[in-house]
Design a protein around this motif. Structure first.
Motif, PDB file in Angstrom:
ATOM      1  N   SER A 118      -3.389 -17.717  -7.416  1.00 57.09           N
ATOM      2  CA  SER A 118      -3.098 -16.878  -8.568  1.00 57.09           C
ATOM      3  C   SER A 118      -2.703 -17.756  -9.756  1.00 57.09           C
ATOM      4  O   SER A 118      -1.913 -18.692  -9.604  1.00 57.09           O
ATOM      5  CB  SER A 118      -1.965 -15.900  -8.236  1.00 57.09           C
ATOM      6  OG  SER A 118      -1.550 -15.196  -9.382  1.00 57.09           O
ATOM      7  N   ASN A 120      -0.974 -16.770 -12.227  1.00 55.10           N
ATOM      8  CA  ASN A 120       0.397 -16.373 -12.555  1.00 55.10           C
ATOM      9  C   ASN A 120       1.133 -16.169 -11.235  1.00 55.10           C
ATOM     10  O   ASN A 120       0.713 -15.376 -10.395  1.00 55.10           O
ATOM     11  CB  ASN A 120       0.393 -15.082 -13.381  1.00 55.10           C
ATOM     12  CG  ASN A 120       1.780 -14.690 -13.855  1.00 55.10           C
ATOM     13  OD1 ASN A 120       2.774 -14.906 -13.174  1.00 55.10           O
ATOM     14  ND2 ASN A 120       1.846 -14.101 -15.048  1.00 55.10           N
ATOM     15  N   SER A 122       4.119 -14.906 -10.578  1.00 61.53           N
ATOM     16  CA  SER A 122       5.103 -13.836 -10.441  1.00 61.53           C
ATOM     17  C   SER A 122       4.661 -12.868  -9.352  1.00 61.53           C
ATOM     18  O   SER A 122       3.466 -12.725  -9.070  1.00 61.53           O
ATOM     19  CB  SER A 122       5.272 -13.082 -11.767  1.00 61.53           C
ATOM     20  OG  SER A 122       4.137 -12.279 -12.035  1.00 61.53           O
ATOM     21  N   ARG A 123       5.629 -12.187  -8.746  1.00 63.37           N
ATOM     22  CA  ARG A 123       5.308 -11.255  -7.660  1.00 63.37           C
ATOM     23  C   ARG A 123       4.376 -10.149  -8.144  1.00 63.37           C
ATOM     24  O   ARG A 123       3.412  -9.786  -7.469  1.00 63.37           O
ATOM     25  CB  ARG A 123       6.605 -10.636  -7.120  1.00 63.37           C
ATOM     26  CG  ARG A 123       6.410  -9.755  -5.895  1.00 63.37           C
ATOM     27  CD  ARG A 123       6.074 -10.593  -4.689  1.00 63.37           C
ATOM     28  NE  ARG A 123       5.046  -9.963  -3.873  1.00 63.37           N
ATOM     29  CZ  ARG A 123       4.523 -10.515  -2.788  1.00 63.37           C
ATOM     30  NH1 ARG A 123       4.913 -11.702  -2.413  1.00 63.37           N
ATOM     31  NH2 ARG A 123       3.593  -9.906  -2.099  1.00 63.37           N
ATOM     32  N   ARG A 124       4.660  -9.618  -9.317  1.00 60.29           N
ATOM     33  CA  ARG A 124       3.848  -8.518  -9.842  1.00 60.29           C
ATOM     34  C   ARG A 124       2.410  -8.960 -10.081  1.00 60.29           C
ATOM     35  O   ARG A 124       1.457  -8.242  -9.751  1.00 60.29           O
ATOM     36  CB  ARG A 124       4.463  -7.993 -11.137  1.00 60.29           C
ATOM     37  CG  ARG A 124       3.758  -6.777 -11.718  1.00 60.29           C
ATOM     38  CD  ARG A 124       4.531  -6.206 -12.886  1.00 60.29           C
ATOM     39  NE  ARG A 124       5.853  -5.751 -12.474  1.00 60.29           N
ATOM     40  CZ  ARG A 124       6.748  -5.234 -13.311  1.00 60.29           C
ATOM     41  NH1 ARG A 124       6.466  -5.122 -14.609  1.00 60.29           N
ATOM     42  NH2 ARG A 124       7.926  -4.840 -12.863  1.00 60.29           N
ATOM     43  N   ALA A 125       2.238 -10.158 -10.620  1.00 62.23           N
ATOM     44  CA  ALA A 125       0.886 -10.659 -10.892  1.00 62.23           C
ATOM     45  C   ALA A 125       0.119 -10.895  -9.603  1.00 62.23           C
ATOM     46  O   ALA A 125      -1.070 -10.555  -9.500  1.00 62.23           O
ATOM     47  CB  ALA A 125       0.966 -11.945 -11.703  1.00 62.23           C
ATOM     48  N   ASP A 127       0.593  -9.402  -6.758  1.00 63.32           N
ATOM     49  CA  ASP A 127       0.272  -8.086  -6.184  1.00 63.32           C
ATOM     50  C   ASP A 127      -0.980  -7.502  -6.841  1.00 63.32           C
ATOM     51  O   ASP A 127      -1.820  -6.894  -6.172  1.00 63.32           O
ATOM     52  CB  ASP A 127       1.450  -7.121  -6.362  1.00 63.32           C
ATOM     53  CG  ASP A 127       2.582  -7.391  -5.380  1.00 63.32           C
ATOM     54  OD1 ASP A 127       2.323  -8.068  -4.368  1.00 63.32           O
ATOM     55  OD2 ASP A 127       3.714  -6.929  -5.622  1.00 63.32           O
ATOM     56  N   ARG A 128      -1.082  -7.678  -8.168  1.00 65.49           N
ATOM     57  CA  ARG A 128      -2.264  -7.167  -8.877  1.00 65.49           C
ATOM     58  C   ARG A 128      -3.534  -7.866  -8.401  1.00 65.49           C
ATOM     59  O   ARG A 128      -4.573  -7.237  -8.196  1.00 65.49           O
ATOM     60  CB  ARG A 128      -2.094  -7.344 -10.392  1.00 65.49           C
ATOM     61  CG  ARG A 128      -1.204  -6.315 -11.047  1.00 65.49           C
ATOM     62  CD  ARG A 128      -1.451  -6.275 -12.558  1.00 65.49           C
ATOM     63  NE  ARG A 128      -1.230  -7.566 -13.183  1.00 65.49           N
ATOM     64  CZ  ARG A 128      -0.072  -7.963 -13.688  1.00 65.49           C
ATOM     65  NH1 ARG A 128       0.977  -7.160 -13.648  1.00 65.49           N
ATOM     66  NH2 ARG A 128       0.046  -9.160 -14.261  1.00 65.49           N
ATOM     67  N   HIS A 143       0.276  -5.367   1.899  1.00 63.68           N
ATOM     68  CA  HIS A 143       1.371  -5.112   0.942  1.00 63.68           C
ATOM     69  C   HIS A 143       2.710  -4.959   1.668  1.00 63.68           C
ATOM     70  O   HIS A 143       3.428  -3.973   1.490  1.00 63.68           O
ATOM     71  CB  HIS A 143       1.052  -3.840   0.147  1.00 63.68           C
ATOM     72  CG  HIS A 143       1.674  -3.826  -1.213  1.00 63.68           C
ATOM     73  ND1 HIS A 143       1.695  -2.701  -2.004  1.00 63.68           N
ATOM     74  CD2 HIS A 143       2.300  -4.788  -1.932  1.00 63.68           C
ATOM     75  CE1 HIS A 143       2.314  -2.963  -3.146  1.00 63.68           C
ATOM     76  NE2 HIS A 143       2.677  -4.227  -3.117  1.00 63.68           N
ATOM     77  N   SER A 146       6.174  -3.602   0.422  1.00 58.87           N
ATOM     78  CA  SER A 146       6.303  -2.206   0.000  1.00 58.87           C
ATOM     79  C   SER A 146       5.756  -1.207   1.022  1.00 58.87           C
ATOM     80  O   SER A 146       5.951  -0.008   0.860  1.00 58.87           O
ATOM     81  CB  SER A 146       5.570  -1.991  -1.330  1.00 58.87           C
ATOM     82  OG  SER A 146       6.021  -2.897  -2.318  1.00 58.87           O
ATOM     83  N   PHE A 227      13.929 -11.082  -5.621  1.00 58.87           N
ATOM     84  CA  PHE A 227      13.903  -9.710  -6.115  1.00 58.87           C
ATOM     85  C   PHE A 227      14.295  -8.793  -4.966  1.00 58.87           C
ATOM     86  O   PHE A 227      14.353  -9.216  -3.807  1.00 58.87           O
ATOM     87  CB  PHE A 227      12.502  -9.336  -6.643  1.00 58.87           C
ATOM     88  CG  PHE A 227      11.409  -9.474  -5.611  1.00 58.87           C
ATOM     89  CD1 PHE A 227      11.044  -8.406  -4.802  1.00 58.87           C
ATOM     90  CD2 PHE A 227      10.738 -10.681  -5.452  1.00 58.87           C
ATOM     91  CE1 PHE A 227      10.052  -8.537  -3.850  1.00 58.87           C
ATOM     92  CE2 PHE A 227       9.734 -10.826  -4.510  1.00 58.87           C
ATOM     93  CZ  PHE A 227       9.386  -9.746  -3.706  1.00 58.87           C
ATOM     94  N   GLU A 230      10.891  -3.328  -2.215  1.00 55.80           N
ATOM     95  CA  GLU A 230      10.851  -1.871  -2.114  1.00 55.80           C
ATOM     96  C   GLU A 230      11.219  -1.380  -0.717  1.00 55.80           C
ATOM     97  O   GLU A 230      11.725  -0.276  -0.550  1.00 55.80           O
ATOM     98  CB  GLU A 230       9.470  -1.346  -2.505  1.00 55.80           C
ATOM     99  CG  GLU A 230       9.150  -1.494  -3.985  1.00 55.80           C
ATOM    100  CD  GLU A 230       7.804  -0.893  -4.339  1.00 55.80           C
ATOM    101  OE1 GLU A 230       7.445   0.150  -3.750  1.00 55.80           O
ATOM    102  OE2 GLU A 230       7.102  -1.471  -5.198  1.00 55.80           O
TER     103      GLU A 230
END
Length: 297
Positions: A118, A120, A122-125, A127-128, A143, A146, A227, A230
């Protein structure tokens, strides 16, 4: 002993051990117990988790034969997932940070995983990228930070096994928090049987996201992602304790020397937290979940 049809049957039968040596070393009034959840191929609790999450998805029909399995991970779950995919005939695609060390990259590839870096980290990036990759290749995205299949495994396996082996011989359960699945699943199951058992979450002092502390680098592999995942259910957690990397490593060495158990650093963190808990007078006989072993060869 019976002949097993699968090694995973043995993986699920984790023992509970009384740590007399470590407890005596720290002058405790009673011995800490340890649930040794690391009998699988990669030496972590993630072996049984990965195999079962794939089985859950297969039962629902969301994972079809030969379908690629995707996850954004390069840690212990990534390794366990690669092994589980290999044994069940699924290609494994892992989204990893672009600064992943070469040795780790080679290890995951040797287990059969295809890696996508990846740009980026970051966790969010990540995941995308994982979600997009699953869509592009018609794959299944586990996933696991979550996905409720993660804590569900611990509701069905880890929690019942702890009660089966330890009975009522403990008054607290101490668990390191990584994806949040273990502490949520175990706590929800155990508290349904005995609401008086204290559930203790452990995270690195250098990266204390759950307790709202400083977020930084640490050396306790498997916990402290930086972080609050979820899957983490704060309503079943009674106490959150932090442990430094140095104290976790020291505890892991001591339980090896005094009890012969090759605990990983995250297991050492639960031990150090259990001593804190007892010294605070909040538990008399805690049980630690050891989620991994260390190899010394």
């Amino acid at each position: 002993m019976p002949i097993l049809r699968s090694y995973y049957q043995e993986v699920y039968r984790s023992p509970v051990v009384q740590l007399d040596g470590y407890s005596g070393r720290h002058g405790l009034d009673s011995s800490i117990l340890a649930y040794l959840d690391f009998g699988g191929a990669t030496g972590t609790s993630k072996d049984g988790l990965a195999e079962t999450m794939l089985a859950f998805a297969t039962e629902r029909g969301t994972l079809q034969p030969g379908m690629p399995v995707i996850e954004a991970s390069s840690g212990s779950f990534a390794a366990a997932l690669a092994v589980s995919c290999a044994t069940t005939g699924h290609p494994c695609i892992l989204i990893v940070p672009n600064n992943l060390p070469p040795d780790r990259r080679k290890l995951l590839q040797s287990l059969g995983a295809h890696l996508i870096a990846s740009s980026n980290n970051s966790r969010r990036a990540m995941d995308r990228v994982a979600a997009d990759t699953a869509k592009r290749y018609g794959g299944y995205y586990t996933h696991y930070f979550s996905n409720d299949d993660n804590p569900e495994y611990h509701r069905r396996v880890t929690g019942p096994q702890i009660l089966k082996h330890a009975g009522d011989n403990f008054d607290a359960i101490v668990i390191g928090v990584g994806s949040g699945g273990t502490i949520t699943g175990v706590a929800e199951y155990v508290k349904a049987w005995n609401s008086m058992v204290r559930i203790v979450a452990v995270e690195p002092a250098e990266c204390a996201a759950i307790s709202g502390g400083f977020l930084g680098q640490h050396g306790i592999s498997g916990i402290g992602p930086g972080f609050v995942p979820e899957n983490y259910n704060p309503y079943v957690v009674d106490t959150v304790l932090t442990v430094t990397t140095d104290d976790a490593e020291r505890a892991a060495r001591e339980v090896l020397f005094f009890d012969g158990i090759p605990a990983c650093t995250s297991a050492g963190a639960t031990l150090a937290a259990a001593v804190q808990l007892m010294n605070m007078g909040k538990a008399k006989r805690p049980l630690c979940v050891f989620a991994g072993r260390r190899t010394y060869l």
